[in-house]
Design a protein around this motif. Structure first.
Motif, short mmCIF file in Angstrom:
data_model
loop_
_atom_site.label_atom_id
_atom_site.label_comp_id
_atom_site.label_asym_id
_atom_site.label_seq_id
_atom_site.Cartn_x
_atom_site.Cartn_y
_atom_site.Cartn_z
N ALA A 181 80.01 91.63 -12.10
CA ALA A 181 79.27 92.75 -11.54
C ALA A 181 79.89 93.16 -10.21
CB ALA A 181 77.81 92.37 -11.33
N ALA A 182 80.15 94.46 -10.05
CA ALA A 182 80.70 94.97 -8.79
C ALA A 182 79.78 94.60 -7.63
CB ALA A 182 80.85 96.49 -8.88
N SER A 183 80.37 94.30 -6.49
CA SER A 183 79.68 93.98 -5.24
C SER A 183 79.07 92.58 -5.19
CB SER A 183 78.58 95.02 -4.92
OG SER A 183 79.12 96.31 -4.84
N TRP A 184 79.20 91.82 -6.28
CA TRP A 184 78.67 90.46 -6.33
C TRP A 184 79.81 89.46 -6.49
CZ3 TRP A 184 73.52 89.29 -5.66
CH2 TRP A 184 72.62 90.36 -5.73
N TRP A 239 73.18 92.27 -24.09
CA TRP A 239 72.01 91.39 -24.15
C TRP A 239 70.73 92.20 -23.99
CZ3 TRP A 239 72.21 85.95 -21.52
CH2 TRP A 239 73.26 85.21 -22.06
N THR A 240 69.69 91.75 -24.64
CA THR A 240 68.35 92.33 -24.51
C THR A 240 67.34 91.19 -24.41
OG1 THR A 240 68.09 92.46 -26.91
CG2 THR A 240 68.92 94.42 -25.80
N PRO A 241 66.18 91.43 -23.82
CA PRO A 241 65.79 92.70 -23.21
C PRO A 241 66.39 92.86 -21.81
CG PRO A 241 64.04 91.10 -22.92
CD PRO A 241 65.11 90.42 -23.74
N VAL A 242 66.50 94.12 -21.38
CA VAL A 242 66.84 94.42 -20.00
C VAL A 242 65.56 94.88 -19.31
CG1 VAL A 242 69.22 95.03 -20.50
CG2 VAL A 242 67.47 96.80 -20.53
N ARG A 243 65.51 94.73 -18.00
CA ARG A 243 64.32 95.20 -17.28
C ARG A 243 64.49 96.66 -16.88
NH1 ARG A 243 61.94 95.55 -12.23
NH2 ARG A 243 59.67 95.22 -12.33
N SER A 244 65.72 97.04 -16.51
CA SER A 244 66.03 98.44 -16.23
C SER A 244 67.50 98.67 -16.51
CB SER A 244 65.68 98.81 -14.78
OG SER A 244 66.59 98.19 -13.89
N GLY A 245 67.89 99.91 -16.69
CA GLY A 245 69.29 100.22 -16.97
C GLY A 245 69.72 99.67 -18.32
N ASP A 289 67.60 93.39 -11.72
CA ASP A 289 66.86 94.07 -10.65
C ASP A 289 66.65 93.21 -9.40
OD1 ASP A 289 66.68 96.37 -12.11
OD2 ASP A 289 64.72 95.92 -12.95
N ALA A 290 67.76 92.79 -8.80
CA ALA A 290 67.69 92.09 -7.52
C ALA A 290 67.27 93.08 -6.43
CB ALA A 290 69.04 91.47 -7.19
N PHE A 291 66.67 92.57 -5.36
CA PHE A 291 66.26 93.46 -4.26
C PHE A 291 66.23 92.68 -2.94
CE2 PHE A 291 62.41 91.63 -6.07
CZ PHE A 291 61.68 91.24 -4.97
N LEU A 292 66.38 93.41 -1.86
CA LEU A 292 66.24 92.89 -0.50
C LEU A 292 65.43 93.88 0.29
CD1 LEU A 292 67.11 90.68 1.59
CD2 LEU A 292 68.96 92.24 2.23
N SER A 302 71.14 96.15 -10.13
CA SER A 302 70.81 95.95 -11.55
C SER A 302 72.06 95.62 -12.38
CB SER A 302 70.11 97.19 -12.12
OG SER A 302 69.65 96.97 -13.42
N PHE A 303 73.19 95.38 -11.67
CA PHE A 303 74.43 94.92 -12.29
C PHE A 303 75.01 95.92 -13.30
CE2 PHE A 303 71.37 91.39 -11.66
CZ PHE A 303 71.92 90.89 -10.49
N GLU A 304 74.72 97.20 -13.07
CA GLU A 304 75.19 98.24 -13.99
C GLU A 304 76.70 98.47 -13.87
OE1 GLU A 304 72.92 99.78 -16.23
OE2 GLU A 304 71.79 98.09 -15.41
#
Length: 200
Positions: A51-54, A67-73, A193-196, A40-42
């Motif tokens: 973003a860490a890890s990216w 920025w808004t809206p966010v989906r989570s975090g 909210d990326a996911f694998l 979630s790029f927090e």
């Protein structure tokens, strides 16, 4: 209850206890599915706009805290289409280790379009891509391209791509292509909210 009955009850309890222990070991020993880090790029990277890890390439695809809206975090990635000065794409990626070679995986991310005001043009496409890392080099696994014109403004939408890795390291990528340089660029794209996940 005679001795034989006592012995049978004790043996039954012992077998049940052993079964419970084995079941616990089997569950705890099961390998967890590989997951994306910082989905979630927090977490910021070496700079607040990364973003860490990216990994990142191109221009104006930044980690945004306001920025808004966010989906989570409270953070998202923001693609500043109105700032893009050339025809080159921009994107982010992450290498995920310990995937199962030959198994099917789905990579996805949620996008939210901040539509350009005419006569400005929106970005052209958002591509999700999977690559296997073979001998340190990327090898195509799967790709799916979404037209920005087909996205609904101001609504979180899930984009996905699925594929089967050729090695135990899978690279996931999000690639955004800007509009033609012939017109005025406008609008932005929010990503969260990326996911694998393994796909049956």
């Amino acid at each position: 209850m005679n001795r034989r009955e006592n012995w049978m009850v004790a043996l039954g309890c012992l077998l049940i206890s052993a079964g419970v222990v084995l079941a616990k070991v089997a569950v705890s020993d099961k390998a967890e599915s590989p997951r994306l880090a910082n989905p979630s790029f927090e977490d910021p990277g070496d700079a607040a706009d990364r973003a860490a890890s990216w990994g990142r390439w191109g221009q104006w695809i930044n980690r945004e805290e306001q920025w808004t809206p966010v989906r989570s975090g409270h953070c998202i990635l923001g693609y500043h289409h109105w700032e893009i000065p050339d025809a080159k794409d921009s994107g982010v990626y992450q290498d995920v280790e310990h995937v199962v070679k030959g198994a099917k995986y789905t990579f996805g991310i949620y996008v939210n379009l901040d539509k350009a005001k005419k006569p400005a043009q929106d970005a052209l496409t958002v591509e999700l891509r999977l690559e296997s890392i073979v001998g340190g080099q990327p090898q195509a696994v799967a790709s799916k391209t979404y037209k920005v014109a087909d996205l609904i403004a101001d609504q979180w939408q899930k984009l996905t791509v699925s594929g089967v890795p050729a090695t135990d390291t899978l690279r996931v990528l999000v690639i955004i292509t800007p509009s033609s340089q012939d017109g005025i660029r406008g609008g932005a794209i929010r990503l969260d909210d990326a996911f694998l996940e393994p796909t049956s």
